[in-house]
Design an enzyme around this catalytic site. Structure first.
Site, PDB file in Angstrom:
ATOM      1  CG  ASN A   1      -0.397  -0.122   2.540  1.00  0.00           C
ATOM      2  OD1 ASN A   1       0.473  -0.948   2.766  1.00  0.00           O
ATOM      3  ND2 ASN A   1      -0.866   0.696   3.460  1.00  0.00           N
TER       4      ASN A   1
ATOM      5  CD  GLU B   1      -1.319   5.046   4.746  1.00  0.00           C
ATOM      6  OE1 GLU B   1      -1.972   4.134   5.276  1.00  0.00           O
ATOM      7  OE2 GLU B   1      -0.724   5.921   5.407  1.00  0.00           O
TER       8      GLU B   1
ATOM      9  CB  CYS C   1      -5.264  -1.196  -1.540  1.00  0.00           C
ATOM     10  SG  CYS C   1      -6.552  -0.237  -0.727  1.00  0.00           S
TER      11      CYS C   1
ATOM     12  CD  GLU D   1      -5.250  -5.863  -0.740  1.00  0.00           C
ATOM     13  OE1 GLU D   1      -5.682  -6.359   0.322  1.00  0.00           O
ATOM     14  OE2 GLU D   1      -4.925  -4.642  -0.829  1.00  0.00           O
TER      15      GLU D   1
ATOM     16  CB  CYS E   1     -10.752  -2.338   1.106  1.00  0.00           C
ATOM     17  SG  CYS E   1     -10.079  -1.780  -0.483  1.00  0.00           S
TER      18      CYS E   1
ATOM     19  CB  CYS F   1      -8.740  -4.562  -2.932  1.00  0.00           C
ATOM     20  SG  CYS F   1      -7.546  -3.227  -2.731  1.00  0.00           S
TER      21      CYS F   1
END
Length: 160
Positions: free
Chosen positions: A62, A64, A73, A75, A112, A115
């Site tokens: 990930n 940010e 993210c 994934e 999430c 994803c």
């Protein structure tokens, strides 16, 4: 009116050591890339390792951003990279490991919603399931044989 029932199942491993060696190796790659996540705001680090049919492994962590929606993210970082580098090679499996700098993450942590949708899109594109393995920083691992098991009431290109 009728009730629609959706059943799904997962396999739970008590630890990484219970799994096949090749899956252990894939998860260990996810753990290593997780440590390189850029997570100064959430302190929540995620690593993803994707195994392709050509046996290449694509990694993502990930990333940010102070403008929160601009981050990405692990994934999606991994699956978009796989799609860009190997657009015609199917994804066999994805291993995901998540940890927190603040508290212990000893239970499997799934992707999430965004994803899940992105992974599902690749499963639809290749017309074959993608196995998914999830864990925290330690402890149990959950396996599902298909992304549809974590996104059963899905949105896909057929409705467009």
């Amino acid at each position: 009116m009728r009730e629609i029932k959706i059943d799904t199942s997962f396999i739970e491993y008590d630890s990484l050591e219970e799994m096949e060696t090749d899956v252990q190796d894939l998860m260990l790659r996810a753990v290593e890339i997780r440590k390189k996540a850029y997570a100064p705001y959430s302190k929540f680090r995620v690593g993803a390792a994707i195994l392709l049919e050509n046996n290449k492994i694509i990694l993502g962590s990930n990333q940010e951003n102070a403008a929160y929606p601009s981050g990405l993210c692990a994934e999606r970082t991994a699956v978009f990279s796989a799609g860009a580098l190997f657009p015609d090679v199917a994804i066999k499996a994805i291993a995901i490991s998540a940890s927190s700098d603040i508290k212990c993450t000893d239970q499997p942590i799934p992707p999430c919603g965004a994803c899940r949708q992105s992974l599902f899109e690749y499963e639809v594109k290749q017309s074959q399931p993608i196995a998914m393995y999830c864990m925290g920083s330690e402890g149990k691992v959950i396996k599902t044989a298909s992304i549809t098991n974590i996104l059963p009431f899905y949105f896909d290109k057929n409705v467009l």
